[in-house]
Design an enzyme around this catalytic site. Structure first.
Site, mmCIF file in Angstrom:
data_model
loop_
_atom_site.group_PDB
_atom_site.id
_atom_site.type_symbol
_atom_site.label_atom_id
_atom_site.label_comp_id
_atom_site.label_asym_id
_atom_site.label_seq_id
_atom_site.Cartn_x
_atom_site.Cartn_y
_atom_site.Cartn_z
ATOM 1 N N THR A 271 19.934 83.752 45.968
ATOM 2 C CA THR A 271 20.374 83.688 47.046
ATOM 3 C C THR A 271 21.017 82.864 48.249
ATOM 4 O O THR A 271 21.197 82.582 49.523
ATOM 5 C CB THR A 271 21.382 85.322 47.662
ATOM 6 O OG1 THR A 271 19.812 85.019 48.529
ATOM 7 C CG2 THR A 271 22.330 86.411 47.117
ATOM 8 N N GLY B 173 20.281 79.490 51.149
ATOM 9 C CA GLY B 173 21.503 79.078 51.152
ATOM 10 C C GLY B 173 23.727 79.716 51.036
ATOM 11 O O GLY B 173 24.387 78.980 51.727
ATOM 12 N N THR B 174 23.066 80.255 51.039
ATOM 13 C CA THR B 174 24.224 81.345 51.390
ATOM 14 C C THR B 174 25.709 81.398 52.294
ATOM 15 O O THR B 174 26.096 80.890 52.699
ATOM 16 C CB THR B 174 24.712 83.002 51.212
ATOM 17 O OG1 THR B 174 23.879 83.984 52.371
ATOM 18 C CG2 THR B 174 24.470 83.307 49.816
ATOM 19 N N GLY B 175 24.310 81.099 54.159
ATOM 20 C CA GLY B 175 25.467 81.391 55.037
ATOM 21 C C GLY B 175 25.698 79.914 55.379
ATOM 22 O O GLY B 175 26.744 79.599 56.009
ATOM 23 N N CYS B 176 24.906 78.922 54.592
ATOM 24 C CA CYS B 176 25.248 77.515 55.283
ATOM 25 C C CYS B 176 26.577 76.827 54.144
ATOM 26 O O CYS B 176 27.580 76.454 54.876
ATOM 27 C CB CYS B 176 23.877 76.523 54.714
ATOM 28 S SG CYS B 176 22.365 77.267 55.823
ATOM 29 N N LYS C 7 29.767 88.283 58.831
ATOM 30 C CA LYS C 7 28.753 88.638 57.993
ATOM 31 C C LYS C 7 28.062 89.733 57.271
ATOM 32 O O LYS C 7 27.041 90.454 57.910
ATOM 33 C CB LYS C 7 28.878 87.290 57.470
ATOM 34 C CG LYS C 7 29.143 86.151 57.653
ATOM 35 C CD LYS C 7 28.457 84.219 56.786
ATOM 36 C CE LYS C 7 26.761 84.787 58.120
ATOM 37 N NZ LYS C 7 26.529 83.764 57.628
#
Length: 275
Positions: A213, A215-218, A174
């Site tokens: 932003t 919580g984007t990875g989860c 990412k």
């Protein structure tokens, strides 16, 4: 009809923006039945993580077996695992489950708070990553796991190769933390690299100025798991997940005094006319 079933194995975010809460919101928005194994409890809000307490391995194992043995799963997603003992416990469970696994090797929170013990890194490398269908590290997690520092797009290939050495079938690097590249034709883009070592997919989307932003990875990892549960190929699942999280980032909103969450229901709200 019973919808596809996806299990998240992760920590709880009391502020509702990341962790188990973000995973379940994503699963609801994408039309699958979400289930959860809580690995840790955090005291967390828009300003950061004020405390974290991991659950005993036997509690994590019991939750997992309870769900998988009765209800079954079409995909598993892992997030915050906190300790070497929990990493090894969860790695053994997903390796023995006949379902694709999306591993988000969570190391730190959005605010820089540590969510994985340093002593657990070797277990992530040798036990968890080999069990992954897709691993989804961000650039900080790549550096933590492999020592590879990504400062440009070409570096992402080196990073992917380094992660693949540990055994996941696919890796999604990412690149959201890469410095803005306004000179790129078409303007600044957020770029990710998906590869299995031979098949390579560069995924680009607009980079929004929205600071909310959390919580984007989860959210992205959960969206990938939803796609796999629906029978999509890894590239198809990741492409759809990227589109979903890009919309969620664009719709992120202020909450509390710090970094707000992405909006997991952005597409549902659009479809309902904003009602």
């Amino acid at each position: 009809m019973t919808p596809p079933r996806v299990l998240t194995v992760a920590g709880s975010d009391s502020g509702g923006g990341a962790g188990i809460q973000a995973d379940l919101k994503t699963m609801l928005a994408l039309g699958v039945h979400g289930m959860s194994v809580v690995t840790a409890v955090t005291a967390q809000n828009s300003l950061g993580v004020q405390g974290a307490w991991e659950l005993p391995a036997e509690a994590v194992r019991a939750q997992y077996r309870s769900v998988v043995d009765d209800i079954g799963v079409q995909a598993v997603k892992t997030g915050m695992l906190a300790s070497a003992e929990l990493v090894e416990t969860v790695a053994g469970l997903i390796a023995a489950t006949d379902a694709p696994a999306v591993v988000d090797p969570v190391g730190v929170s959005k605010h820089g708070d540590p969510l994985l013990a340093a002593s657990a890194l070797e277990s992530v490398r040798t036990r968890l990553l080999p069990a992954a269908t897709v691993a989804t590290p961000n650039l900080d997690e790549v550096a933590q796991l492999t020592g590879v520092r990504v400062e440009s797009e070409p570096d992402m290939r080196r990073a992917a190769a380094a992660v693949l050495e540990y055994g996941p079938r696919w890796v999604l690097i990412k690149g959201g933390h890469l410095a803005a590249d306004v000179a790129r034709p078409g303007g600044d883009r957020a770029v990710d690299l998906l590869t299995d070592g031979s098949d390579e997919h560069w995924l680009r989307a607009p980079r929004y100025g929205n600071r909310h932003t959390h919580g984007t990875g989860c959210t992205l990892a959960s969206a990938v798991a939803c796609g796999l549960a629906r029978g999509r190929s890894v590239p198809q699942a990741v492409t759809a997940a990227k589109a979903y999280v890009t919309g969620a980032i664009a719709a992120g909103f202020a909450l509390g005094g710090g970094i707000g969450p992405v909006d997991h229901g952005w597409d549902l709200e659009r479809g309902a006319g904003g009602a």
